[in-house]
Design an enzyme around this catalytic site. Structure first.
Site, PDB file in Angstrom:
ATOM      1  N   GLY A 285       0.807  -1.214   0.000  1.00 45.73           N
ATOM      2  CA  GLY A 285       0.000   0.000   0.000  1.00 45.73           C
ATOM      3  C   GLY A 285       0.838   1.261   0.000  1.00 45.73           C
ATOM      4  O   GLY A 285       0.341   2.347  -0.264  1.00 45.73           O
TER       5      GLY A 285
ATOM      6  N   ALA B 149       6.255   3.786  -2.587  1.00 46.21           N
ATOM      7  CA  ALA B 149       7.708   3.965  -2.550  1.00 46.21           C
ATOM      8  C   ALA B 149       8.392   2.774  -1.897  1.00 46.21           C
ATOM      9  O   ALA B 149       9.430   2.301  -2.363  1.00 46.21           O
ATOM     10  CB  ALA B 149       8.060   5.252  -1.814  1.00 46.21           C
ATOM     11  N   SER B 150       7.818   2.278  -0.811  1.00 47.70           N
ATOM     12  CA  SER B 150       8.397   1.126  -0.119  1.00 47.70           C
ATOM     13  C   SER B 150       8.471  -0.076  -1.050  1.00 47.70           C
ATOM     14  O   SER B 150       9.503  -0.756  -1.132  1.00 47.70           O
ATOM     15  CB  SER B 150       7.561   0.789   1.123  1.00 47.70           C
ATOM     16  OG  SER B 150       7.949  -0.452   1.681  1.00 47.70           O
TER      17      SER B 150
ATOM     18  N   ASN C 197       3.956   7.780  13.242  1.00 49.64           N
ATOM     19  CA  ASN C 197       3.173   6.585  13.555  1.00 49.64           C
ATOM     20  C   ASN C 197       3.420   6.067  14.966  1.00 49.64           C
ATOM     21  O   ASN C 197       2.841   5.053  15.356  1.00 49.64           O
ATOM     22  CB  ASN C 197       3.497   5.450  12.578  1.00 49.64           C
ATOM     23  CG  ASN C 197       3.243   5.833  11.144  1.00 49.64           C
ATOM     24  OD1 ASN C 197       4.173   5.874  10.345  1.00 49.64           O
ATOM     25  ND2 ASN C 197       2.004   6.143  10.806  1.00 49.64           N
TER      26      ASN C 197
ATOM     27  N   GLU D 291      -2.842   4.020  13.526  1.00 47.70           N
ATOM     28  CA  GLU D 291      -1.544   4.364  12.937  1.00 47.70           C
ATOM     29  C   GLU D 291      -0.996   5.683  13.476  1.00 47.70           C
ATOM     30  O   GLU D 291      -0.112   6.293  12.887  1.00 47.70           O
ATOM     31  CB  GLU D 291      -1.675   4.415  11.408  1.00 47.70           C
ATOM     32  CG  GLU D 291      -2.119   3.103  10.789  1.00 47.70           C
ATOM     33  CD  GLU D 291      -0.983   2.120  10.526  1.00 47.70           C
ATOM     34  OE1 GLU D 291       0.086   2.547  10.076  1.00 47.70           O
ATOM     35  OE2 GLU D 291      -1.176   0.908  10.780  1.00 47.70           O
TER      36      GLU D 291
ATOM     37  N   HIS E 272      -1.589   6.776   4.472  1.00 52.40           N
ATOM     38  CA  HIS E 272      -1.894   7.560   5.675  1.00 52.40           C
ATOM     39  C   HIS E 272      -2.412   8.922   5.237  1.00 52.40           C
ATOM     40  O   HIS E 272      -2.084   9.406   4.154  1.00 52.40           O
ATOM     41  CB  HIS E 272      -0.646   7.780   6.544  1.00 52.40           C
ATOM     42  CG  HIS E 272      -0.134   6.554   7.216  1.00 52.40           C
ATOM     43  ND1 HIS E 272       1.205   6.237   7.270  1.00 52.40           N
ATOM     44  CD2 HIS E 272      -0.777   5.564   7.879  1.00 52.40           C
ATOM     45  CE1 HIS E 272       1.368   5.104   7.935  1.00 52.40           C
ATOM     46  NE2 HIS E 272       0.177   4.670   8.303  1.00 52.40           N
TER      47      HIS E 272
ATOM     48  N   ASN F 140      11.965   4.652   1.157  1.00 54.70           N
ATOM     49  CA  ASN F 140      11.237   3.645   1.924  1.00 54.70           C
ATOM     50  C   ASN F 140       9.817   4.099   2.219  1.00 54.70           C
ATOM     51  O   ASN F 140       9.092   3.422   2.954  1.00 54.70           O
ATOM     52  CB  ASN F 140      11.982   3.338   3.230  1.00 54.70           C
ATOM     53  CG  ASN F 140      12.272   1.855   3.381  1.00 54.70           C
ATOM     54  OD1 ASN F 140      11.860   1.041   2.557  1.00 54.70           O
ATOM     55  ND2 ASN F 140      12.968   1.495   4.436  1.00 54.70           N
TER      56      ASN F 140
ATOM     57  N   CYS G 147       6.609  12.241   8.143  1.00 54.90           N
ATOM     58  CA  CYS G 147       6.661  10.906   8.750  1.00 54.90           C
ATOM     59  C   CYS G 147       7.700  10.836   9.855  1.00 54.90           C
ATOM     60  O   CYS G 147       7.552  10.078  10.816  1.00 54.90           O
ATOM     61  CB  CYS G 147       7.014   9.855   7.696  1.00 54.90           C
ATOM     62  SG  CYS G 147       5.670   9.401   6.595  1.00 54.90           S
TER      63      CYS G 147
END
Length: 444
Positions: free
Chosen positions: A24, A27-28, A110, A174, A250, A362, A368
């Site tokens: 989801g 980028a990761s 998070n 989250e 998110h 990531n 973040c």
């Protein structure tokens, strides 16, 4: 009494790697199996944190998690010496080893949800660690997160710490990545905007089809109860399921707020007009809703550049500034929009760009990397002062990173038992630098 917003950035851990663990998160997934540079990642994060401190902002740091997480590996049946546990997991269940080596705790947005004393009935700052149940590699974080938060915000006269919510999908939480506090002044009561992806107890409610909705309404409501928030100071708003399915995992990937500004993409929410009316009604200050149209910036460009995973900060001068990743400069549509934004007469007057590419690859931008904590000067004095960024701490942490971190780490390197020794040695020294006490299991 002075009031302000502090940012506590997560230090990047020694096992920073690209294992592509976050379904989801575009980028990761797209950078999975690349070789990471933990030393560069940690230094990029420190430089961003120090830059904000140099702007006059109150800036702190939060320690990373202990990784590899041998306790989880032993709990799921791997036995023997520490080296044998790692080697067995690498051979029998490499995906589980990868999950137990993630440095994802760097994204402290998070880590928890925080409500300031101006909003809570008991007049304390409340913290609830996020349970992060949607992702295995993050679901093993909350207990250590709680230890680190309690060691950073220690004084029970000012700070109230709650346990994370029940570890079930109904209460998927989250943290602050789906929470924005809106206010006139930081010390005045505000409106806490909780954004959720689905209603767990209502099967007929809208929800995404492709990617998971990681935050539930039920979790957000539970946090509001725990934090002793009044109904008149909370708004619960659903994120548009269609944008979740486009990689907006998110809410801080599609909107960001600060004081009386909410900067958002026009596709970010459901029932936008009605919910914005509710915010206006509950606010004790004029609101600026700064909308970015799809014709100006597409969802794809917003996600790739992390236009909304920026920080909006209020400088000591009272002027608002966006802290953006250099990726926003490299995207023509986004850069053009940001150049126009500062001329539009909103409270946002400037944009500053920082290189956080190791984190970006990531799936985590500047927003973040930080947990926002609104404080007054008495509360700040009660914070663990050794976690607050200044020239001395910046120097000590850079030296610490230089001493302990590798400059190259691939997924296959996670099977190296020496990584356990390196990581624990680094973290043991870090707890002494930050005066955290024994927050890790290996120290107990």
């Amino acid at each position: 009494m002075k009031h302000f917003e502090a940012n506590f950035d997560g230090l990047v851990g020694p096992t920073h790697n690209y294992a592509g663990l976050s379904f989801g998160n575009v980028a990761s997934y797209s950078n999975a199996a690349q070789t990471a540079n933990p030393k560069a990642a940690a230094k990029q994060g420190l430089q961003k944190a120090k830059a904000l401190a140099d702007l006059g902002m109150t800036q702190g740091v939060l320690a990373p998690q202990e990784r590899p997480d041998l306790y989880t590996l032993r709990r799921i049946g791997f036995s023997g010496s520490d080296a044998e546990v790692i080697q067995k997991a690498a051979k029998q269940a490499p995906a589980l080893l990868n999950a137990c080596c993630s440095a994802s705790s760097m994204w402290t947005a998070n880590a928890a949800t925080v409500s300031p004393s101006a909003d809570t009935r008991d007049g304390k700052v409340h913290f609830t660690p996020a349970n992060l149940v949607d992702k295995l590699h993050r679901s093993i974080e909350p207990i250590t997160t709680a230890n680190i938060l309690k060691a950073t915000f220690k004084d029970p006269h000012f700070f109230q710490h709650h346990a994370h919510l029940p570890e079930h999908a109904h209460f998927g939480d989250e943290g602050a990545a789906n929470h924005t506090r809106l206010c006139g002044e930081y010390g005045h009561s505000g409106v806490e905007l909780f954004v959720y992806g689905q209603e767990a107890t209502n099967p007929n409610a809208p929800k995404p089809k492709k990617y998971p909705a990681r935050q539930t309404l039920e979790a957000s409501q539970a946090i509001a109860r725990l934090h002793q928030l009044e109904d008149e100071s909370t708004v619960f708003m659903q994120q548009n399921p269609d944008v979740i399915d486009q990689g907006v995992f998110h809410n801080d990937v599609i909107s960001v707020g600060n004081q009386n500004v909410l900067f958002y993409h026009e596709q970010a929410f459901l029932n936008t007009d009605a919910k914005f009316d509710e915010i206006r009604r509950k606010m004790n200050a004029d609101m600026h809703f700064v909308k970015v149209a799809t014709s100006q910036v597409s969802i794809d460009d917003a996600v790739k550049s992390y236009l909304f995973n920026t920080q909006i900060i209020t400088l000591p001068s009272g002027e608002m500034t966006i802290i953006a990743p250099t990726d926003c400069q490299e995207n023509l549509a986004v850069f053009a929009y940001l150049n126009e934004l500062v001329t539009l007469g909103t409270p946002i007057k400037q944009v500053r760009y920082y290189d956080v590419k190791q984190s970006m690859q990531n799936g985590g931008g500047p927003a973040c990397l930080r947990l926002r904590v609104a404080l007054n000067d008495q509360e700040l004095a009660a914070v663990n002062q050794d976690t607050l960024m200044n020239d001395a701490l910046f120097g000590r942490l850079n030296t610490w990173v230089e001493k302990h971190y590798r400059d190259s780490l691939s997924v296959k390197d996670l099977a190296d038992p020496q990584l356990i020794v390196e990581s624990r040695t680094a973290l043991d020294e870090l707890t002494q630098i930050l005066k955290l006490g024994s927050v890790y299991q290996f120290q107990k």
